[in-house]
Design an enzyme around this catalytic site. Structure first.
Site, PDB file in Angstrom:
ATOM      1  N   GLY A   1       1.323  -2.800   6.190  1.00 56.20           N
ATOM      2  CA  GLY A   1       1.710  -2.039   7.373  1.00 56.20           C
ATOM      3  C   GLY A   1       2.924  -2.660   8.043  1.00 56.20           C
ATOM      4  CB  ALA A   2       5.972  -2.649   8.268  1.00 51.79           C
TER       5      ALA A   2
ATOM      6  CB  SER B   1       2.950  -3.039   1.732  1.00 58.01           C
ATOM      7  OG  SER B   1       4.192  -2.759   2.321  1.00 58.01           O
ATOM      8  CB  ALA B   2       3.155  -6.334   5.385  1.00 55.16           C
TER       9      ALA B   2
ATOM     10  CG  ASP C   1       6.407  -0.009  -4.524  1.00 50.48           C
ATOM     11  OD1 ASP C   1       5.639   0.595  -3.755  1.00 50.48           O
ATOM     12  OD2 ASP C   1       6.061  -0.993  -5.204  1.00 50.48           O
TER      13      ASP C   1
ATOM     14  CG  HIS D   1       5.383   1.360  -0.275  1.00 55.49           C
ATOM     15  ND1 HIS D   1       5.366   0.202  -1.023  1.00 55.49           N
ATOM     16  CD2 HIS D   1       5.089   0.994   0.991  1.00 55.49           C
ATOM     17  CE1 HIS D   1       5.066  -0.818  -0.228  1.00 55.49           C
ATOM     18  NE2 HIS D   1       4.887  -0.367   0.998  1.00 55.49           N
TER      19      HIS D   1
END
Length: 549
Positions: free
Chosen positions: A121-122, A208-209, A329, A448
């Site tokens: 979630g960045a 991701s994150a 992605d 992604h």
């Protein structure tokens, strides 16, 4: 007699394997026992605290404990964060909780491998339970735990300004969200035996994150001996968004938004500011390229990260590691920078690709962009069609943001490994929306976050949303992931797999292409080697442009 036999069978059928009340370091907890089928039960614990309410911009503190039996039956709020459109906040500062799924067969489980999930979630959004649609939570660990016979743990960690704001100095050192994850890993290591888990067989996995977080947790010296294996999906510590180079500039921007001074009083003022205001001030300005907006992430603080991540791979020498990406992605990000790539009917101007490339190569000036463009357009021919140009735009984003740094991380892991094994993959399953609805073109591969639904078994939980081929893919991914958690080898661990996944080794780096119809022909070598070489060797070797006075 027949009656006695019948009663005995009935007793065996109805008897349930369950943990009951579990003793942890903070006190006793009681979860929920669910029956999944004949001789298959599961204990689910939701909302067990692993830390106290954290102090503002401080490392997490141990939980003081509780009296009596804690009923662990509901998810706790996510950590305070922006809503998705960044106009408001949700969640709570009291958010350091974890959830545990424990599968049982005939008897209560003991010594099971443990898989600990770190959400993406960045570093701005996310929760231990994931997105929720009609009470179907994305990060529900039940399918993985049941199908793979492993314990699944999901946890909350601070995000946004409260999780990652840093001045680059000791007054606001940053990395609080990473310390939260670390505190949860340590809690699992100390307590999971009471739940039937093996504290010496913990696998981290994340996307991701969260994939970058997994990477950071293997690199920090603070987890020595606690992590046996790790899986990074679409994110590693070396990604261009993984570490902030100039955290102070971001801290000053946030300070100005909340009326704090930017001198020596800044940290004190920020600590006294309302947490909702701080969180809103940490929202991202949608810059072009979008990547430039991801400004809150890890920092080299001399403590959690004593050095640049690329210099810490000796800490991963004994950790088995899987890392991979989705073949498209970069689509999610590139489509925000170049919206035309999603339109089947409109040309994407070649200048848009050059603009994107020049932002990614800006340290090398004009020569950087021109060499990058020559590399990506080399096989276009004289008159590239519309689809070729659009796919190239997606490939540029995928390579720069995810694929190349992931390959670099695999090289470094393999190079420093002693007992640790290294595996590489690319997921190429076409996106389920491709060609059905805009904004997904019919040539779309795996976007992604497309991997999440398969890893968490959604084609089984919500069968109406998927075709049988998606259930095949989900079964394969859960098999590889949980086999790996058990043995360090994705091919072995009790679950059948459709293709033998070889180790990534120097000299023809091998990887597995994962798709619903895969077989042994899906093992390839040298993932996008030309482009990996361009970004990691050729571009850095170009001279820096002369600074004009």
């Amino acid at each position: 007699s027949i009656v006695a036999k019948y009663l005995l069978l009935l007793h065996l059928f109805l008897s349930r394997a369950e943990l009951g009340v579990v003793y942890t370091e903070g006190g006793m907890v009681e979860g929920q026992n669910i029956r999944l089928g004949y001789r298959r039960h599961m204990d689910v614990f939701k909302g067990i605290p692993f830390g106290d309410i954290p102090g503002r911009f401080e490392k997490p503190k141990p939980h003081p404990g509780w009296d009596g039996v804690l009923k662990a039956k509901e998810y706790k709020p996510r950590c305070l964060q922006l809503n998705l459109i960044m106009t408001d906040t949700r969640g709570s500062e009291d958010c350091l909780y974890l959830n545990i799924w424990v599968p049982h067969r005939e008897a209560v489980s003991t010594n099971l491998p443990v898989m600990v999930w770190l959400y993406g979630g960045a570093f701005l959004w996310g929760g231990s339970m994931g997105a929720n649609f009609l009470d179907n939570y994305l990060y529900d660990g039940q399918e993985i735990a049941d199908r793979g016979d492993v314990i699944v743990v999901t946890l909350g960690y601070r995000v946004g300004a409260l999780g990652f704001l840093s001045t680059g100095e000791s007054d606001l050192p940053g990395n609080y969200g990473l310390w939260d994850q670390q505190a949860a890993i340590a809690w699992v290591h100390r307590n999971i035996r009471s739940f039937g888990g093996d504290p010496n067989n913990i696998t981290l996995f994340g996307e991701s994150a969260g994939g970058a977080s997994v990477s950071f947790q293997t690199l920090t010296p603070h987890n020595k001996g606690m992590i046996r294996r790790a899986i990074s999906q679409s994110g590693v510590a070396l990604c261009p968004w993984g570490v902030i180079k100039n955290p102070r500039r971001i801290a000053e921007e946030v300070a100005l938004k909340v009326d704090c001074p930017t001198d020596s009083r800044m940290a004190t003022c920020l600590k006294m500011t309302d947490p909702v205001r701080l969180t809103l001030a940490g929202s991202v300005s949608m810059e072009n390229p979008l990547l430039e907006s991801l400004v809150l992430s890890a920092v080299v603080d001399g403590d959690f990260l004593p050095d640049d991540p690329s210099n810490l791979y000796n800490n991963t020498a004994e950790i088995d590691y899987i890392a991979g990406v989705n073949d498209m992605d970069g689509h999610l990000f590139t489509a925000m920078d170049i919206p035309s790539i999603n339109s089947m009917l409109v040309d994407t101007p070649i200048d848009d690709l050059k603009t994107l490339l020049s932002s990614y190569t800006k340290d090398k000036g004009k020569a950087g962009m021109e060499n990058a463009f020559a590399t990506y357009s080399a096989n276009w021919g004289t008159n590239p069609d519309r689809e070729t140009i659009k796919k190239t735009a997606v490939a540029i984003g995928t390579d720069y943001i995810f694929l190349v740094p992931t390959q670099a991380a695999l090289y470094l892991h393999d190079k420093h490994a002693t007992t640790g094994r290294t595996y590489s993959y690319v997921l190429s399953e076409p996106n389920r929306m491709g060609g059905l609805v805009t904004p997904y073109p019919d040539w779309m591969g795996a976007d992604h976050a497309d991997d999440l639904q398969y890893v968490f078994g959604k084609p089984f939980t919500t069968p109406l949303g998927y075709w049988p081929r998606h259930r095949d893919l989900s079964r394969y991914m859960i098999a590889y992931w949980t086999n790996f958690a058990k043995t360090g080898d994705p091919n072995q661990g009790g679950s059948a797999v459709p293709a033998k996944w070889p180790q990534f080794q120097n000299g023809g780096e091998r990887y597995l292409e994962i798709r619903n119809d895969m077989d042994d022909s899906f093992v390839h070598i040298d993932m996008r080697l030309r482009y990996v070489y361009f970004w990691t060797s050729f571009l850095p070797s170009l001279p820096d442009p002369i600074k004009s006075e």
